[in-house]
Motif scaffolding. Structure first.
Motif, PDB file in Angstrom:
ATOM      1  N   PRO A   1      78.165  89.623  37.648  1.00  0.00           N
ATOM      2  CA  PRO A   1      78.418  90.851  38.410  1.00  0.00           C
ATOM      3  C   PRO A   1      77.650  90.820  39.725  1.00  0.00           C
ATOM      4  O   PRO A   1      76.549  90.276  39.798  1.00  0.00           O
ATOM      5  CB  PRO A   1      77.897  91.950  37.477  1.00  0.00           C
TER       6      PRO A   1
ATOM      7  N   TRP B   1      75.254  91.751  42.751  1.00  0.00           N
ATOM      8  CA  TRP B   1      74.052  92.564  42.915  1.00  0.00           C
ATOM      9  C   TRP B   1      74.407  93.752  43.805  1.00  0.00           C
ATOM     10  O   TRP B   1      75.143  93.604  44.780  1.00  0.00           O
ATOM     11  CB  TRP B   1      72.952  91.732  43.552  1.00  0.00           C
TER      12      TRP B   1
ATOM     13  N   LEU C   1      74.365 100.231  38.195  1.00  0.00           N
ATOM     14  CA  LEU C   1      73.106  99.493  38.231  1.00  0.00           C
ATOM     15  C   LEU C   1      72.266  99.907  39.427  1.00  0.00           C
ATOM     16  O   LEU C   1      71.033  99.966  39.343  1.00  0.00           O
ATOM     17  CB  LEU C   1      73.382  97.991  38.264  1.00  0.00           C
TER      18      LEU C   1
ATOM     19  N   GLN D   1      71.678 100.075  24.826  1.00  0.00           N
ATOM     20  CA  GLN D   1      72.484  98.863  24.848  1.00  0.00           C
ATOM     21  C   GLN D   1      73.181  98.663  23.502  1.00  0.00           C
ATOM     22  O   GLN D   1      72.724  99.168  22.473  1.00  0.00           O
ATOM     23  CB  GLN D   1      71.600  97.636  25.138  1.00  0.00           C
TER      24      GLN D   1
ATOM     25  N   VAL E   1      70.916  89.702  34.896  1.00  0.00           N
ATOM     26  CA  VAL E   1      71.682  90.918  35.127  1.00  0.00           C
ATOM     27  C   VAL E   1      73.040  90.862  34.435  1.00  0.00           C
ATOM     28  O   VAL E   1      73.534  91.878  33.925  1.00  0.00           O
ATOM     29  CB  VAL E   1      71.830  91.192  36.643  1.00  0.00           C
TER      30      VAL E   1
ATOM     31  N   MET F   1      74.269  93.732  31.857  1.00  0.00           N
ATOM     32  CA  MET F   1      75.450  94.544  32.139  1.00  0.00           C
ATOM     33  C   MET F   1      76.449  94.486  30.986  1.00  0.00           C
ATOM     34  O   MET F   1      77.114  95.479  30.676  1.00  0.00           O
ATOM     35  CB  MET F   1      76.107  94.088  33.440  1.00  0.00           C
ATOM     36  N   THR F   2      76.552  93.331  30.335  1.00  0.00           N
ATOM     37  CA  THR F   2      77.462  93.222  29.196  1.00  0.00           C
ATOM     38  C   THR F   2      77.047  94.167  28.078  1.00  0.00           C
ATOM     39  O   THR F   2      77.871  94.901  27.518  1.00  0.00           O
ATOM     40  CB  THR F   2      77.493  91.771  28.681  1.00  0.00           C
TER      41      THR F   2
ATOM     42  N   TRP G   1      74.993  96.770  28.335  1.00  0.00           N
ATOM     43  CA  TRP G   1      74.948  98.159  28.827  1.00  0.00           C
ATOM     44  C   TRP G   1      76.356  98.740  28.906  1.00  0.00           C
ATOM     45  O   TRP G   1      76.578  99.906  28.573  1.00  0.00           O
ATOM     46  CB  TRP G   1      74.262  98.184  30.187  1.00  0.00           C
ATOM     47  N   ASP G   2      77.310  97.930  29.333  1.00  0.00           N
ATOM     48  CA  ASP G   2      78.705  98.377  29.376  1.00  0.00           C
ATOM     49  C   ASP G   2      79.176  98.827  27.996  1.00  0.00           C
ATOM     50  O   ASP G   2      79.894  99.822  27.863  1.00  0.00           O
ATOM     51  CB  ASP G   2      79.614  97.254  29.872  1.00  0.00           C
TER      52      ASP G   2
ATOM     53  N   ARG H   1      76.957 102.682  29.496  1.00  0.00           N
ATOM     54  CA  ARG H   1      76.010 102.723  30.618  1.00  0.00           C
ATOM     55  C   ARG H   1      75.107 103.958  30.580  1.00  0.00           C
ATOM     56  O   ARG H   1      74.873 104.609  31.593  1.00  0.00           O
ATOM     57  CB  ARG H   1      76.756 102.644  31.956  1.00  0.00           C
TER      58      ARG H   1
END
Length: 323
Positions: free
Chosen positions: A27, A29, A111, A128, A167, A171-172, A174-175, A179
């Motif tokens: 992803p 920044w 983010l 998460q 990151v 993100m994986t 957290w998605d 989020r």
């Protein structure tokens, strides 16, 4: 001799999912957060390693201690840990922080919002899912910094302090947890990414749960930062009224009606506060203003025997309704 091993279908499915996730692109920044410079680290966040299934109490203890509220994970277990679920729901985490007098602010699901809070020195509690949507492993961690050059996030997570997570991996996970991320701050300290309506909603949550002193501080912070938001001054008046601080409530409502003369609720509440100050004439006049502006919501007040007006009471003049 070659040996043929039959792999169960579920194993193949897991392998396929892992391979698919491994091919995911990095992803980008966030463009509004510099990708160079020294790592950012919030230094005053203690670390408590979690016991089995108890990342909730451990993470919450870190967040509370970072704001000077001394506690230990074990002291929070009975308040937030649900044995039947072998975990902690977000509502228990939020409620316990509010009971400690902190304002819990839900961050925008981006983010960049998390990184800006860290730049401001605010640790962030994140949620998460370490497995898959159909087989979740829920997990709380406290984000305490980031390294933009390496594109890594720094977390107190599980049994690891200052854990660096790429990151893309964060993100994986957290998605998969929608989020969810919050700051927990004193109510007179604005989150770096605060906007009026979400902050006022958080202030109202303090008021609704009986944390009136904290709510009053939050509303004061809001109307000083966003003087164009009538809900901030209205909330401050309502808290003062609930505390039976009649003069203070009256002052808030009078300021509200001066700054926002078309807000009928402000006039109605001013009438209620003036009644408590033994100003029946002014109170009736204020309620009449509310009726004048919004008759379908505020019916006419009953007539009163005016008698001798109290010289210490204000003179009320209604605004003309807007067209």
């Amino acid at each position: 001799m070659a040996v043929s091993v039959r792999v169960p279908p579920v194993t193949w499915l897991l392998l396929a999912v892992v391979l698919i996730s491994g091919c995911a692109s990095q992803p980008p920044w966030p463009a509004d957060v510099p990708s160079s410079g020294r790592p950012v680290l919030v230094s005053d966040v203690p670390f408590y390693p979690q016991e089995q299934y108890q990342c909730g109490p451990a993470s919450l203890a870190m967040m509370l201690n970072s704001q000077g509220i001394g506690t230990q994970p074990q002291a929070l277990v009975d308040r937030v840990y649900l044995p039947d679920r072998q975990g902690t729901l977000q509502i228990e985490m939020v409620a316990t922080a509010r009971q400690a007098g902190l304002l819990v602010y839900r961050l925008a699901p981006a983010l960049s919002a998390v990184l800006k809070e860290l730049q401001a020195g605010h640790p962030v509690l994140v949620f998460q899912n370490l497995r898959f949507n159909w087989w979740p492993q829920w997990h709380y961690a406290v984000m305490i910094g980031f390294d933009a050059r390496q594109q890594e996030l720094i977390l107190h997570s599980g049994t690891r302090a200052h854990y660096r997570q790429p990151v893309a991996a964060f993100m994986t996970t957290w998605d998969r947890a929608e989020r969810w991320a919050v700051t927990m701050l004193p109510p007179d300290e604005l989150p770096a990414t605060a906007t009026p309506l979400p902050f006022l909603s958080s202030a109202h949550d303090l008021e609704a749960t009986g944390q009136l002193e904290a709510a009053a501080r939050a509303y004061r912070t809001a109307y000083e930062r966003w003087p164009d938001q009538p809900a901030a001054r209205l909330g401050a008046g309502n808290v003062a009224y609930a505390q039976q601080h009649w003069q203070e409530a009256t002052e808030h409502y009078r300021t509200l009606t001066q700054d926002f003369p078309q807000l009928a609720a402000g006039w109605n509440n001013l009438g209620e506060a003036l009644t408590q100050l033994d100003c029946p004439v002014a109170a009736t006049a204020a309620r009449q203003c509310a009726t004048h502006l919004q008759p379908q919501r505020f019916p006419p007040p009953p007539a009163i025997n005016t008698g001798t007006p109290n010289p210490h009471c204000p003179v009320i003049r209604c605004p003309e309704p807007s067209r």
